[in-house]
Design a protein around this motif. Structure first.
Motif, PDB file in Angstrom:
ATOM      1  N   GLN A 265      11.878  -2.369   6.898  1.00 49.25           N
ATOM      2  CA  GLN A 265      13.129  -3.145   7.399  1.00 49.25           C
ATOM      3  C   GLN A 265      13.792  -2.164   8.394  1.00 49.25           C
ATOM      4  OE1 GLN A 265      16.049  -3.338   4.108  1.00 49.25           O
ATOM      5  NE2 GLN A 265      17.335  -4.559   5.419  1.00 49.25           N
ATOM      6  N   LYS A 266      13.504  -0.885   8.184  1.00 50.69           N
ATOM      7  CA  LYS A 266      14.185   0.113   9.014  1.00 50.69           C
ATOM      8  C   LYS A 266      13.310  -0.200  10.483  1.00 50.69           C
ATOM      9  CE  LYS A 266      15.706   3.707   5.950  1.00 50.69           C
ATOM     10  NZ  LYS A 266      15.310   4.983   5.426  1.00 50.69           N
ATOM     11  N   VAL A 267      12.006  -0.246  10.306  1.00 47.75           N
ATOM     12  CA  VAL A 267      11.229  -0.273  11.854  1.00 47.75           C
ATOM     13  C   VAL A 267      11.453  -1.557  12.459  1.00 47.75           C
ATOM     14  CG1 VAL A 267       8.877  -0.537  12.667  1.00 47.75           C
ATOM     15  CG2 VAL A 267       9.163   1.121  10.838  1.00 47.75           C
ATOM     16  N   MET A 268      11.796  -2.613  11.706  1.00 52.35           N
ATOM     17  CA  MET A 268      12.153  -3.951  12.632  1.00 52.35           C
ATOM     18  C   MET A 268      13.456  -3.813  13.018  1.00 52.35           C
ATOM     19  SD  MET A 268       9.387  -5.757  12.262  1.00 52.35           S
ATOM     20  CE  MET A 268      10.030  -7.345  13.151  1.00 52.35           C
ATOM     21  N   PHE A 269      14.266  -3.226  12.194  1.00 51.18           N
ATOM     22  CA  PHE A 269      15.713  -3.175  12.914  1.00 51.18           C
ATOM     23  C   PHE A 269      15.687  -2.342  14.157  1.00 51.18           C
ATOM     24  CE2 PHE A 269      19.693  -0.595  13.170  1.00 51.18           C
ATOM     25  CZ  PHE A 269      20.457  -1.717  13.285  1.00 51.18           C
ATOM     26  N   LYS A 270      15.108  -1.081  14.120  1.00 44.74           N
ATOM     27  CA  LYS A 270      14.821  -0.435  15.585  1.00 44.74           C
ATOM     28  C   LYS A 270      14.324  -1.069  16.658  1.00 44.74           C
ATOM     29  CE  LYS A 270      14.639   4.273  13.038  1.00 44.74           C
ATOM     30  NZ  LYS A 270      14.001   5.502  12.817  1.00 44.74           N
TER      31      LYS A 270
ATOM     32  N   PHE B  43       8.724  -1.343  -3.040  1.00 46.20           N
ATOM     33  CA  PHE B  43      10.126  -1.300  -2.780  1.00 46.20           C
ATOM     34  C   PHE B  43      10.154  -0.494  -1.591  1.00 46.20           C
ATOM     35  CE2 PHE B  43      14.431   0.533  -2.713  1.00 46.20           C
ATOM     36  CZ  PHE B  43      15.274  -0.304  -2.591  1.00 46.20           C
ATOM     37  N   LYS B  44       9.757   1.082  -1.442  1.00 48.87           N
ATOM     38  CA  LYS B  44       9.770   1.759  -0.328  1.00 48.87           C
ATOM     39  C   LYS B  44       8.914   1.136   0.698  1.00 48.87           C
ATOM     40  CE  LYS B  44       9.914   6.082  -3.304  1.00 48.87           C
ATOM     41  NZ  LYS B  44       8.912   7.368  -3.799  1.00 48.87           N
ATOM     42  N   LEU B  45       7.898   0.639   0.620  1.00 47.60           N
ATOM     43  CA  LEU B  45       7.507  -0.327   1.643  1.00 47.60           C
ATOM     44  C   LEU B  45       8.246  -1.029   2.462  1.00 47.60           C
ATOM     45  CD1 LEU B  45       3.575  -0.623   0.349  1.00 47.60           C
ATOM     46  CD2 LEU B  45       4.334   1.084   2.206  1.00 47.60           C
ATOM     47  N   LEU B  46       9.047  -1.785   1.549  1.00 44.91           N
ATOM     48  CA  LEU B  46       9.812  -3.058   2.328  1.00 44.91           C
ATOM     49  C   LEU B  46      10.880  -2.411   3.031  1.00 44.91           C
ATOM     50  CD1 LEU B  46       9.912  -5.645  -0.700  1.00 44.91           C
ATOM     51  CD2 LEU B  46       8.714  -5.856   1.611  1.00 44.91           C
TER      52      LEU B  46
ATOM     53  N   GLU C  61       1.772  12.159  -1.781  1.00 42.29           N
ATOM     54  CA  GLU C  61       2.809  11.161  -0.933  1.00 42.29           C
ATOM     55  C   GLU C  61       2.326   9.643  -1.702  1.00 42.29           C
ATOM     56  OE1 GLU C  61       3.149  11.494   3.018  1.00 42.29           O
ATOM     57  OE2 GLU C  61       4.083  13.572   2.827  1.00 42.29           O
ATOM     58  N   MET C  62       1.137   9.268  -1.425  1.00 46.00           N
ATOM     59  CA  MET C  62       0.780   8.167  -1.951  1.00 46.00           C
ATOM     60  C   MET C  62       0.923   7.591  -3.454  1.00 46.00           C
ATOM     61  SD  MET C  62      -0.222   6.632   0.644  1.00 46.00           S
ATOM     62  CE  MET C  62      -0.996   4.963  -0.075  1.00 46.00           C
ATOM     63  N   GLN C  63       1.003   8.788  -4.316  1.00 48.29           N
ATOM     64  CA  GLN C  63       1.078   8.443  -5.690  1.00 48.29           C
ATOM     65  C   GLN C  63       2.473   8.045  -6.104  1.00 48.29           C
ATOM     66  OE1 GLN C  63       0.249  12.206  -7.778  1.00 48.29           O
ATOM     67  NE2 GLN C  63      -1.916  11.971  -7.269  1.00 48.29           N
ATOM     68  N   ASP C  64       3.302   8.456  -5.393  1.00 45.17           N
ATOM     69  CA  ASP C  64       4.788   8.082  -5.466  1.00 45.17           C
ATOM     70  C   ASP C  64       5.320   6.925  -4.712  1.00 45.17           C
ATOM     71  OD1 ASP C  64       5.345  10.298  -7.094  1.00 45.17           O
ATOM     72  OD2 ASP C  64       5.796  11.641  -5.476  1.00 45.17           O
ATOM     73  N   LEU C  65       4.280   6.067  -3.919  1.00 43.13           N
ATOM     74  CA  LEU C  65       4.404   5.033  -3.263  1.00 43.13           C
ATOM     75  C   LEU C  65       4.610   3.791  -4.024  1.00 43.13           C
ATOM     76  CD1 LEU C  65       4.948   4.311  -0.060  1.00 43.13           C
ATOM     77  CD2 LEU C  65       2.799   3.618   0.007  1.00 43.13           C
TER      78      LEU C  65
END
Length: 251
Positions: A155-160, A148-151, A141-145
């Motif tokens: 963003q989803k966590v902050m919205f919730k 952009f995916k982190l941002l 999973e870390m190889q494909d990270l």
């Protein structure tokens, strides 16, 4: 001691009609409407006695049968463009034949589905190889990270979090009007003027809640036979007229 009642279940009114036709060995091209209508209504009444909710399509179909029956009783035949007499049952027969045709096809498809479900599916080799080669671990999973995916995740966590922190508030407003007050107001105005256009009540206080309560008060007075209404010019106004002089204290 216990007893069990079984009623046949039908998918729709046409299914019930075909059952009656097959049961009584009737000619589908020459349906005895009176008999079929009585059987149909008897079935509906049976469901009602058993406190079973009757679907609206069955009620509509029963009304259609009674309409056809009444047309056949009236000595006023209708004719088509070619001058031939139109049988009131013609449209019903056409729909029945169409339903019967599709019902037979559905039966065949159901048999084919049952046969197909009893067989094993052959495996998709390409899909199975992909599943076998997939590595479900943290390193993969870390190889494909990427950034952009982190941002996006941030963003989803902050919205919730923001949606949870916003407390929903409700404000209850008590309106300064009651139906009884508006009934008294309407009758007071009618004591001074026997007939008043509704637009005059709106002009008294052009407030939405005031107009709604006044309109509801007029409806109650209309139900109590204390006033009557007359349609004015156009469709946006009506006149309120007092029927008799009754003291307001009696309300």
């Amino acid at each position: 001691m216990s007893f069990e009642i079984k009623l046949p279940l039908f998918e729709g009114p046409f299914d019930l009609m075909l059952f009656f036709i097959e049961r009584d060995e009737l000619d589908i091209y020459d349906i005895p409407i009176a008999k079929i209508t009585n059987d149909f209504l008897e079935y509906i009444h049976t469901l009602e006695k058993m406190e079973i909710e009757v679907a609206s399509e069955f009620i509509l179909f029963a009304a259609t049968l009674m309409k056809i029956k009444s047309k056949m009783l009236l000595p006023r035949p209708e004719f088509n463009e070619e001058g031939e007499e139109i049988d009131p049952r013609e449209e019903l027969i056409r729909h029945l034949l169409e339903y019967k045709k599709y019902k037979s096809v559905i039966g065949q498809l159901a048999e084919m589905e049952e046969i197909r479900m009893s067989k094993w599916n052959r495996g998709n080799v390409v899909d199975e190889l992909k599943k076998m080669s997939r590595v479900d671990d943290v390193d993969a999973e870390m190889q494909d990270l990427d950034l952009f995916k982190l941002l996006k995740i941030y963003q989803k966590v902050m919205f919730k979090f923001a949606s949870r922190s916003d407390d929903t508030t409700h404000t209850v407003i008590q309106y300064p009007y009651t139906i009884e007050q508006q009934k008294t107001l309407v009758l007071d105005q009618l004591n001074n003027q026997p007939i008043i256009p509704f637009t005059d009540f709106i002009a008294m206080k052009p407030d939405k809640i005031f107009v709604i309560y006044t309109f509801l008060a007029i409806l109650e007075l209309l139900q109590l036979s204390l006033v009557t209404i007359k349609i004015g010019d156009g469709f946006n106004n009506f006149w309120v007229e007092k029927l008799e002089s009754i003291p307001v204290e009696t309300l």
